[in-house]
Design a protein around this motif. Structure first.
Motif, PDB file in Angstrom:
ATOM      1  N   GLY A 185      34.761  38.106  42.262  1.00 46.17           N
ATOM      2  CA  GLY A 185      34.537  37.239  43.415  1.00 46.17           C
ATOM      3  C   GLY A 185      33.827  37.961  44.541  1.00 46.17           C
ATOM      4  O   GLY A 185      33.160  38.984  44.324  1.00 46.17           O
ATOM      5  N   PRO A 186      33.961  37.471  45.769  1.00 51.89           N
ATOM      6  CA  PRO A 186      33.310  38.108  46.916  1.00 51.89           C
ATOM      7  C   PRO A 186      33.774  39.548  47.097  1.00 51.89           C
ATOM      8  O   PRO A 186      34.932  39.881  46.861  1.00 51.89           O
ATOM      9  CB  PRO A 186      33.743  37.237  48.099  1.00 51.89           C
ATOM     10  N   ALA A 187      32.851  40.423  47.515  1.00 52.45           N
ATOM     11  CA  ALA A 187      33.199  41.817  47.774  1.00 52.45           C
ATOM     12  C   ALA A 187      34.131  41.911  48.983  1.00 52.45           C
ATOM     13  O   ALA A 187      34.122  41.057  49.869  1.00 52.45           O
ATOM     14  CB  ALA A 187      31.934  42.628  48.029  1.00 52.45           C
ATOM     15  N   HIS A 188      34.951  42.955  48.984  1.00 47.10           N
ATOM     16  CA  HIS A 188      35.885  43.186  50.079  1.00 47.10           C
ATOM     17  C   HIS A 188      35.349  44.332  50.945  1.00 47.10           C
ATOM     18  O   HIS A 188      35.922  45.426  50.987  1.00 47.10           O
ATOM     19  CB  HIS A 188      37.273  43.508  49.543  1.00 47.10           C
ATOM     20  N   GLY A 189      34.245  44.090  51.627  1.00 49.11           N
ATOM     21  CA  GLY A 189      33.638  45.131  52.442  1.00 49.11           C
ATOM     22  C   GLY A 189      34.423  45.457  53.688  1.00 49.11           C
ATOM     23  O   GLY A 189      34.341  46.561  54.217  1.00 49.11           O
ATOM     24  N   ASP A 190      35.204  44.496  54.167  1.00 49.29           N
ATOM     25  CA  ASP A 190      36.033  44.696  55.350  1.00 49.29           C
ATOM     26  C   ASP A 190      37.421  45.163  54.925  1.00 49.29           C
ATOM     27  O   ASP A 190      38.083  44.515  54.109  1.00 49.29           O
ATOM     28  CB  ASP A 190      36.138  43.387  56.135  1.00 49.29           C
ATOM     29  N   ILE A 191      37.869  46.273  55.471  1.00 49.31           N
ATOM     30  CA  ILE A 191      39.131  46.845  55.001  1.00 49.31           C
ATOM     31  C   ILE A 191      40.326  45.954  55.325  1.00 49.31           C
ATOM     32  O   ILE A 191      41.269  45.856  54.539  1.00 49.31           O
ATOM     33  CB  ILE A 191      39.348  48.273  55.566  1.00 49.31           C
ATOM     34  N   TYR A 232      42.057  50.785  47.501  1.00 44.25           N
ATOM     35  CA  TYR A 232      41.770  49.353  47.504  1.00 44.25           C
ATOM     36  C   TYR A 232      40.340  49.091  47.019  1.00 44.25           C
ATOM     37  O   TYR A 232      39.408  49.823  47.361  1.00 44.25           O
ATOM     38  CB  TYR A 232      41.914  48.777  48.913  1.00 44.25           C
ATOM     39  N   ILE A 233      40.204  48.024  46.261  1.00 43.22           N
ATOM     40  CA  ILE A 233      38.887  47.632  45.764  1.00 43.22           C
ATOM     41  C   ILE A 233      38.004  47.170  46.911  1.00 43.22           C
ATOM     42  O   ILE A 233      38.427  46.380  47.764  1.00 43.22           O
ATOM     43  CB  ILE A 233      39.008  46.509  44.712  1.00 43.22           C
ATOM     44  N   SER A 234      36.790  47.676  46.913  1.00 45.59           N
ATOM     45  CA  SER A 234      35.756  47.188  47.820  1.00 45.59           C
ATOM     46  C   SER A 234      34.683  46.432  47.046  1.00 45.59           C
ATOM     47  O   SER A 234      34.245  45.362  47.451  1.00 45.59           O
ATOM     48  CB  SER A 234      35.132  48.366  48.588  1.00 45.59           C
ATOM     49  N   ARG A 235      34.254  47.020  45.904  1.00 44.45           N
ATOM     50  CA  ARG A 235      33.142  46.465  45.145  1.00 44.45           C
ATOM     51  C   ARG A 235      33.471  46.357  43.658  1.00 44.45           C
ATOM     52  O   ARG A 235      34.185  47.207  43.100  1.00 44.45           O
ATOM     53  CB  ARG A 235      31.903  47.351  45.304  1.00 44.45           C
ATOM     54  N   GLN A 236      32.914  45.349  43.032  1.00 48.81           N
ATOM     55  CA  GLN A 236      33.022  45.158  41.584  1.00 48.81           C
ATOM     56  C   GLN A 236      32.380  46.316  40.829  1.00 48.81           C
ATOM     57  O   GLN A 236      31.331  46.820  41.221  1.00 48.81           O
ATOM     58  CB  GLN A 236      32.338  43.832  41.211  1.00 48.81           C
ATOM     59  N   TRP A 237      33.050  46.758  39.741  1.00 47.64           N
ATOM     60  CA  TRP A 237      32.577  47.775  38.791  1.00 47.64           C
ATOM     61  C   TRP A 237      32.640  49.205  39.313  1.00 47.64           C
ATOM     62  O   TRP A 237      32.271  50.126  38.598  1.00 47.64           O
ATOM     63  CB  TRP A 237      31.147  47.487  38.297  1.00 47.64           C
ATOM     64  N   PHE A 238      33.088  49.412  40.545  1.00 49.29           N
ATOM     65  CA  PHE A 238      33.275  50.784  41.030  1.00 49.29           C
ATOM     66  C   PHE A 238      34.264  51.510  40.121  1.00 49.29           C
ATOM     67  O   PHE A 238      35.280  50.955  39.721  1.00 49.29           O
ATOM     68  CB  PHE A 238      33.794  50.756  42.469  1.00 49.29           C
ATOM     69  N   LYS A 239      33.983  52.770  39.804  1.00 46.53           N
ATOM     70  CA  LYS A 239      34.826  53.550  38.901  1.00 46.53           C
ATOM     71  C   LYS A 239      35.395  54.761  39.634  1.00 46.53           C
ATOM     72  O   LYS A 239      34.670  55.457  40.349  1.00 46.53           O
ATOM     73  CB  LYS A 239      34.017  54.018  37.683  1.00 46.53           C
TER      74      LYS A 239
END
Length: 218
Positions: A83-89, A187-194
């Protein structure tokens, strides 16, 4: 003989409580070098948000495929966040999946964050960090990202040590207020980050070798 018996009882008691502080279990400690070393896949807990399906929800998934190669430990964790990225903490603290690592901190103070991570070249370039006591967030670090003077230019599909908060424009760190057990969360910020490994260092001068083959301390 009675003194010896009392010493034995005391020793047993210490062993029994050695993994519990203030009633809370922990899985990680600060080692003799002033480091907390955590394999990402050895988390204390993984918390998902939303209804996790191939097209919804937010959670972390373990990967052992070896892409990228040379991961540390038995695998690494990948952000599933279609879904939408979580750029804001602050939004991430409410809506994003996270990995929690329960740590017994013997010493309070500032701990500097190093994370071995990988990106494919898109926007999968960051995560958020936070320190908590139960549900109470004590310290938060937004957008620990592929930025800073130690990040190599050729950083796609390789393991790279992240250490810099893009939003705060300084080294990423959390403040531990007192001795005891606290949870450090990714915490997840972006999809596919490893993410492969996290190190918290008491020494601000601590640095990881940026070479992609460097798996860091054990």
């Amino acid at each position: 003989m009675k003194k010896l018996y009392n010493l034995l009882i005391l020793s047993v008691s210490i062993v029994l409580i050695s993994n519990v502080v203030s009633g809370q279990d922990y899985d990680f400690v600060v080692n003799e070098l002033g480091l907390v070393v955590m394999e990402a896949e050895n988390y204390s807990e993984v918390v998902s948000r939303g209804d996790v399906t191939p097209t919804t929800g937010s959670t972390w998934v373990e990967d052992t495929t070896g892409i990228p190669e040379l991961f540390s430990g038995e695998g690494f964790m990948v952000a599933h966040n279609p879904g939408p990225a979580h750029g804001d903490i602050d939004a991430a603290l409410t809506d994003a999946g996270y990995l929690g690592f329960n740590i017994n901190f013997e010493y309070p103070g500032t701990y500097y964050i190093w994370a071995r991570a990988s990106r494919t070249g898109g926007s999968d370039d960051s995560f958020h960090g936070a320190l908590a006591s139960g549900d109470n967030i004590l310290s938060k670090v937004p957008m620990i990202a592929f930025t800073g003077d130690l990040i190599p230019e050729k950083n796609m599909n390789n393991w790279v040590w992240l250490y810099y908060s893009h939003t705060n424009d300084k080294e990423a760190s959390v403040d531990v207020p007192a001795p005891g057990v606290f949870s450090f969360s990714v915490y997840i910020s972006r999809q596919w980050f490893k993410i492969d490994k996290i190190v918290l260092a008491m020494d601000q001068a601590y640095q990881e070798n940026p070479d992609s083959t460097n798996t860091g301390p054990d």
